[in-house]
Design a protein around this motif. Sequence first.
Motif, short mmCIF file in Angstrom:
data_model
loop_
_atom_site.label_atom_id
_atom_site.label_comp_id
_atom_site.label_asym_id
_atom_site.label_seq_id
_atom_site.Cartn_x
_atom_site.Cartn_y
_atom_site.Cartn_z
N GLU A 115 -3.56 5.07 2.31
CA GLU A 115 -4.51 4.36 1.49
C GLU A 115 -4.63 3.06 1.99
O GLU A 115 -3.82 2.04 1.94
CB GLU A 115 -4.15 4.39 0.14
N GLU A 116 -5.84 2.45 2.26
CA GLU A 116 -6.28 1.08 2.89
C GLU A 116 -7.12 0.46 1.85
O GLU A 116 -8.27 0.90 1.54
CB GLU A 116 -7.16 1.27 4.16
N PRO A 117 -6.36 -0.52 1.33
CA PRO A 117 -7.15 -1.30 0.26
C PRO A 117 -8.09 -2.11 0.92
O PRO A 117 -8.21 -2.17 2.13
CB PRO A 117 -6.29 -2.13 -0.47
N GLY A 166 0.84 -1.10 0.03
CA GLY A 166 0.00 -0.04 -0.02
C GLY A 166 0.86 1.16 0.02
O GLY A 166 2.18 1.04 -0.09
N ARG A 199 -12.38 0.78 -0.40
CA ARG A 199 -11.14 1.38 -0.04
C ARG A 199 -11.33 2.42 0.80
O ARG A 199 -12.44 3.23 0.92
CB ARG A 199 -10.56 1.71 -1.25
N SER A 228 -5.33 -6.31 2.63
CA SER A 228 -4.01 -6.05 2.80
C SER A 228 -3.47 -6.81 4.01
O SER A 228 -4.00 -7.57 4.75
CB SER A 228 -3.57 -4.68 2.57
#
Length: 198
Positions: free
Chosen positions: A50-52, A33, A120, A55
Amino acid sequence: MMNRTSGETEYGTTSFRTAASDRRVVPWLNGRGTTQVVAATDQWRVSIAEEPTESRFSVIDGVDRLITPIGSVSLELIGPSFVSPPGSVDAVTVVRHVVEPLHTLAFPGEWAPASRASSRTRALNVMGRRGEVDMSVEIGPSEIPDRSGSVRICLDLVTEDALIVPPGELMPPVPPRRCAIISISRTGPQALRVSSTD
């Protein structure tokens, strides 16, 4: 108050602002990330990740962490239990933490849970070297706490712009319920430099 997008300030000098659009994007240590650095020293860093949707967190030895989802989506973290002494993990016991939006979870950097989100999102990520700094995150206080011995970072939760106020300087008024206030104080005697990055 000065407006700056890069440079340094010694503790006790003038506050400065950073704009979200000017920040440098850096990859996570594990490459899964990216994060935007708001401010950092050798002892701590404040960034917005940014958090997918799926992950895994990076392992960062000797560091304590605070994570706060700042969008409208919760983060689910699943991994081995972290136990005493600080930094230890129990490889047998698995724990699950659901971190609701605008709530904060503290955990050791040695803990590298899997993370999941329904879509996201973004998260405020505060990291500090264990035993060297104390850190806190407060969301939307109606009154700014008097922490004049600490670096205080007021992060606007709408624009993600930030005001960085060094120790010894009064925090100016900020809109209630709109900002995250990050306070970081050094536990040792040495003063540090605060730098913003672009």
